[in-house]
Design an enzyme around this catalytic site. Sequence first.
Site, PDB file in Angstrom:
ATOM      1  N   HIS A 166      -7.600  -5.287  -1.376  1.00  0.00           N
ATOM      2  CA  HIS A 166      -6.374  -4.618  -0.933  1.00  0.00           C
ATOM      3  C   HIS A 166      -5.502  -5.516  -0.055  1.00  0.00           C
ATOM      4  O   HIS A 166      -4.278  -5.455  -0.114  1.00  0.00           O
ATOM      5  CB  HIS A 166      -6.728  -3.332  -0.186  1.00  0.00           C
ATOM      6  N   ASP A 200      -8.931  -4.569  -6.160  1.00  0.00           N
ATOM      7  CA  ASP A 200      -8.589  -3.700  -5.032  1.00  0.00           C
ATOM      8  C   ASP A 200      -9.728  -2.720  -4.767  1.00  0.00           C
ATOM      9  O   ASP A 200     -10.187  -2.019  -5.668  1.00  0.00           O
ATOM     10  CB  ASP A 200      -7.300  -2.936  -5.351  1.00  0.00           C
ATOM     11  N   SER A 245       0.841  -1.193   0.000  1.00  0.00           N
ATOM     12  CA  SER A 245       0.000   0.000   0.000  1.00  0.00           C
ATOM     13  C   SER A 245       0.886   1.257   0.000  1.00  0.00           C
ATOM     14  O   SER A 245       1.643   1.479  -0.931  1.00  0.00           O
ATOM     15  CB  SER A 245      -0.955  -0.037   1.196  1.00  0.00           C
TER      16      SER A 245
END
Length: 800
Positions: free
Chosen positions: A773, A739, A666
């Site tokens: 994610h 995502d 991330s």
Amino acid sequence: MKQLFLVLLLIPCLAGAQTNYQLPPQEILELADVSAPPARVISPSNTWLALAERPLYKSLEELAEEEVRLAGLRINPANFGPARQNYYTGLKLLRIDGMKELSISGIPTGIRMQSLSFSPKENYCSFVENQSGKLNAWIINLQSGKASMVFEGLNAVLGASYFWASDESAIYVRSTGQKGNLPSKKELPKGPAVQEATGSKAPARTFQDLLRNKQDEARFDYYASCELLKVPVNGGNTMKILPMGIYKRIAFSPDGQYLLTEEIQQPYSYSLTYSSFPSKFNLRKSDGTLIKVFYDRPLQDKIPSNFDAVEAGKRSISWRDDAPSTLIWAEAPDGGDPAKESEYRDEVFQSAAPFDKPMLMCKLKYRFMGMQFGTPNMAVVYDGWWKNRQQRVSFINPSDGQKAPELIFEYSSEDLYAQPGDFHTTKNAWNRDVLYISKNGKHLFLIGEGHSPEGNRPFIDQFELQSKKRNRIWRADGKSTYEQVLRLVDPEKQVSITSIESPNQFPNIYWRNLKSKSAPKQLTNIANPYQKLSGVTKQKISYKRADGVQLSATLYLPEGYSKEKDGRLPMLMEAYPTEYKDDKAAGQVKESPHAFISLYWGSPVYWARRGYAILEDTQFPIVGKGNAEPNDTYIEQLVSDAQAAINAVDSMGVVDPKRCAVMGHSYGGFMTANLLAHSNLFAAGIARSGAYNRTLTPFGFQSEERSYWEATEVYNKMSPFNYAHQIKSPLLLIHGDADNNPGTFTLQSERLFQAIKGNGGISRLVLLPYESHGYVAKENILHMLWEMDTWLENRVKLKK
């Protein structure tokens, strides 16, 4: 070795093609493919301990199940619950006094359980059965151990699908009702989808899975709508309390006489999630009869992008926990806009039944963050301000709104060493959490993590109400173990339930008498699932950045490593940048050096078994002193952080500085790409699920408040996409192809890969099927570990 090189030679040929799933080498597989330790749930009265078995991963088949993406939600259309829900596969219930296991009967083999809880008087344990076609409510009688299903067809799209009546006679359930089916034939649009900008500022961050047209609106209504039913647990007629509606919140008053509902209304937004949709706060009798509309909340599309901005009007509407039926809420005198001057940023009000006379409870210097009630004349209120990172804790007299709050603590949210801890609470007669006040009425109790330069040492303090002085009644010794306070069972007798762990000892639960010098009584004996790591050494290292900022990281070295015999090792460094206003807080130690070495799917520690030195939780502060914003010098500080870490392990003589890799997930993936674009410190990088073009997140990201148009140069300079031609070290890009995190669209990795490839760089793009994610499917995770290992072996370890 010959086979390894054949695999490596094939890698470039696989670009642009789909490859079959691979397994990581045995040293990693032995750690990644283990049985998950059970989840532990302690009942509110500290009577029961639930040990819930759970799978470590989901299967790809589970992840491939149909899901509907609407208004920021991912919904399982088959059972009216959230998609990708975690679940338990087995359950043990033990009485903490004696640890005798309850014999449970009636639970079918192969059941999937979630939403585990205990009833208010703890005569029952309850859970939701997650079937592929519906969600069902179950209860377990804690006297007999008999389990039974009490309701079929729950709706969990917008929140908890059930909750207990305070007297335990019934559970309230969100029911899907008799909806029928959506039309199977795809409906053609009756026109284009249209949005308008009307001249008023309406900044919004980049959300995903939003509504796009009228058909989506109709589907959202279908899945999110439910009825509220009252279901007796021992037989009797089910009663409908609320008709079909879209209920964002449902909450009974502590005495059970009134019901507060927040009901979502049209018009919906195509640029915001459902949490910002218009809604009505309705006050009802306990049987659902409408009394009045308490507040009509408009669409929240005009909140400034500043982090201290809040919505105008009433917010944080809830019941007062220590009163039978009193509502409390906050309102911002500045209209929610921190740019407007105001002596007070928030005012907190209350209104008792019949809810027609608002009374001021207090005025606050900063934004209201919460309240805990003790007596009719004493409560603790919390307020804070992001811009200066200040947080305040104060006493107030809820009955006298004109009296200024009496400050107890004021500290920076960045200063972990100054955090005072949390006030201990207990359940009152209405089963609500209120402040625990000692029997003599003179003391409260604080429980804290105890951050310190030598590592976290949790504590319990006695707090004297009159003098506001603290008396430490217990502190973890921190010599060879890390001990956390899970529950303060009896502050008067000083009995607590704690968790004790060490690097190779799994966290287990203990019963501790704080007055006694004898060892605590061990309640659980859960084995370490990562025994193969037992020879890996772990140490906390400290060092300084070039500008003097103190930093630290956790260093892992392979089992049996000898500097004299094995020489310098290749290194894998993992980090996640954090913004600060105070450089002294930036270097504070944030964990215990004695914490258990716990692995998860994204951990770098696997590679300690592959002959790498590992730097985990490497501190990467980005500091903005005074009026400067941290990101004004993001790149310079990022490179300096990395250089300092490499210098530290180089000076120890354990790492080859020419064979260092960096990885992150991330915002850590974003960091990785920037380090490769702006330095030559690393032989290779691994960036997972990052955002690499900040123009695609124009109204702020992470801790950046400013918009792209307010800080254009900063956004452009921080975007590694703009410097793809400078990325010369090989970069492995991994991303879930579904995502759902704001800003980290899968497109971000695809476009960066294309930019690197187009400029002649070395990269590999791996898109994991169905992953969002955070990755959860076993097949994807094991393959990801293979990708990372192959990349490191070829690009780092074998580098000359």
